[in-house]
Design a protein around this motif. Structure first.
Motif, short mmCIF file in Angstrom:
data_model
loop_
_atom_site.label_atom_id
_atom_site.label_comp_id
_atom_site.label_asym_id
_atom_site.label_seq_id
_atom_site.Cartn_x
_atom_site.Cartn_y
_atom_site.Cartn_z
N GLU A 1 0.81 -1.22 0.00
CA GLU A 1 0.00 0.00 0.00
C GLU A 1 0.85 1.28 0.00
OE1 GLU A 1 -3.33 -0.13 -0.31
OE2 GLU A 1 -3.21 -2.32 -0.32
N GLN A 2 2.17 1.12 0.18
CA GLN A 2 3.08 2.28 0.23
C GLN A 2 2.58 3.31 1.24
OE1 GLN A 2 6.18 2.87 -1.81
NE2 GLN A 2 5.87 0.72 -1.34
N LEU A 3 2.26 2.83 2.45
CA LEU A 3 1.65 3.68 3.47
C LEU A 3 2.56 4.81 3.96
CD1 LEU A 3 -0.06 0.83 5.51
CD2 LEU A 3 -1.12 2.36 3.85
N LEU A 4 3.87 4.65 3.79
CA LEU A 4 4.81 5.69 4.20
C LEU A 4 5.50 6.32 3.00
CD1 LEU A 4 6.51 3.83 7.19
CD2 LEU A 4 4.68 5.53 7.30
N GLY A 5 4.92 6.16 1.83
CA GLY A 5 5.53 6.69 0.62
C GLY A 5 6.85 5.98 0.32
N GLU A 6 7.86 6.74 -0.07
CA GLU A 6 9.16 6.16 -0.45
C GLU A 6 9.81 5.38 0.68
OE1 GLU A 6 11.73 9.18 -1.98
OE2 GLU A 6 10.38 9.69 -3.62
N ALA A 7 9.49 5.71 1.91
CA ALA A 7 10.10 5.04 3.06
C ALA A 7 9.48 3.68 3.35
CB ALA A 7 9.99 5.92 4.31
N SER A 8 8.37 3.33 2.68
CA SER A 8 7.66 2.09 2.99
C SER A 8 8.53 0.86 2.87
CB SER A 8 6.42 1.95 2.10
OG SER A 8 5.50 2.97 2.36
N PHE A 9 9.22 0.71 1.75
CA PHE A 9 10.02 -0.49 1.55
C PHE A 9 11.18 -0.58 2.54
CE2 PHE A 9 13.46 -2.96 -0.32
CZ PHE A 9 12.82 -4.18 -0.47
N PRO A 10 12.01 0.48 2.71
CA PRO A 10 13.11 0.33 3.67
C PRO A 10 12.65 0.15 5.12
CG PRO A 10 13.13 2.53 2.68
CD PRO A 10 12.09 1.73 1.96
N VAL A 11 11.54 0.76 5.51
CA VAL A 11 11.02 0.55 6.86
C VAL A 11 10.58 -0.91 7.01
CG1 VAL A 11 9.14 1.08 8.48
CG2 VAL A 11 10.38 2.93 7.35
N ALA A 12 9.80 -1.41 6.06
CA ALA A 12 9.33 -2.79 6.13
C ALA A 12 10.50 -3.77 6.14
CB ALA A 12 8.40 -3.09 4.96
N GLU A 13 11.46 -3.54 5.29
CA GLU A 13 12.63 -4.43 5.21
C GLU A 13 13.43 -4.40 6.52
OE1 GLU A 13 15.86 -5.40 1.85
OE2 GLU A 13 15.87 -3.30 2.51
N GLY A 14 13.68 -3.20 7.04
CA GLY A 14 14.43 -3.09 8.28
C GLY A 14 13.73 -3.71 9.47
N ILE A 15 12.43 -3.50 9.57
CA ILE A 15 11.65 -4.08 10.67
C ILE A 15 11.63 -5.61 10.54
CG2 ILE A 15 9.31 -4.33 11.62
CD1 ILE A 15 10.63 -1.72 12.52
N MET A 16 11.46 -6.13 9.32
CA MET A 16 11.46 -7.58 9.13
C MET A 16 12.79 -8.19 9.57
SD MET A 16 8.71 -9.09 8.18
CE MET A 16 9.29 -10.61 7.47
N VAL A 17 13.89 -7.57 9.19
CA VAL A 17 15.20 -8.09 9.59
C VAL A 17 15.31 -8.11 11.11
CG1 VAL A 17 17.68 -7.55 9.64
CG2 VAL A 17 16.42 -7.48 7.48
N ASP A 18 14.91 -7.01 11.76
CA ASP A 18 15.03 -6.95 13.22
C ASP A 18 14.07 -7.92 13.90
OD1 ASP A 18 16.34 -5.86 15.50
OD2 ASP A 18 14.52 -4.73 15.93
N ALA A 19 12.82 -7.96 13.45
CA ALA A 19 11.80 -8.77 14.12
C ALA A 19 11.96 -10.26 13.85
CB ALA A 19 10.41 -8.33 13.68
N ILE A 20 12.32 -10.62 12.62
CA ILE A 20 12.36 -12.04 12.25
C ILE A 20 13.77 -12.61 12.45
CG2 ILE A 20 11.90 -13.71 10.43
CD1 ILE A 20 9.39 -12.12 11.46
N GLU A 21 14.76 -11.97 11.87
CA GLU A 21 16.11 -12.51 11.94
C GLU A 21 16.74 -12.30 13.32
OE1 GLU A 21 18.51 -11.27 8.63
OE2 GLU A 21 16.90 -11.73 7.21
#
Length: 93
Positions: A38-58
Motif C-alpha cells: 500500500e506504500q503507506l509511508l511513501g518512499e520510506a515504505s520499503f526500507p522501513v518494512a525491510e528493516g523491521i522484518m530483519v530486526d523482528a524475524i532474523e
C-alpha cells in the motif's frame, strides 16, 4: 489466532493497525507486506518494512521489559528511527 495491535513511531508520525495472526512475528510479517503493497509511508515504505522484518524475524522481537504480551522491533531509515511496538490485544465484542 490472536489479535495484535501494532504501533509504529516514525518520522514524527504514529501509525496504528491490527492484525490477526498465530504469533507476533506473523503479525509483523503481515504488517510489513501491507506497508510495502500500500506504500503507506511513501518512499520510506520499503526500507522501513525491510528493516523491521530483519530486526523482528532474523534478530527476534524483543520483549518490552516489565510488560507481558508486548514486543518491539526497530530500524533506522535515512537517519530516522522506525520503532514498532507489537501488543497482544483482547477483543471486546
Amino acid at each position: 489466532m490472536n489479535l495484535y495491535t501494532l504501533v509504529l513511531d516514525f518520522h514524527g508520525g504514529t501509525y496504528i493497525t491490527q492484525f490477526e495472526a498465530a504469533a507476533p512475528t506473523d503479525a509483523v510479517a503481515a504488517w510489513c507486506k501491507e506497508l510495502e503493497d500500500e506504500q503507506l509511508l511513501g518512499e520510506a515504505s520499503f526500507p522501513v518494512a525491510e528493516g523491521i522484518m530483519v530486526d523482528a524475524i532474523e534478530n527476534h522481537l524483543v520483549e518490552v521489559e516489565g510488560l507481558h504480551g508486548a514486543w518491539c522491533a526497530a530500524a533506522t531509515v535515512n537517519g530516522n528511527l522506525a520503532l514498532l511496538n507489537v501488543i497482544i490485544t483482547q477483543r471486546i465484542d
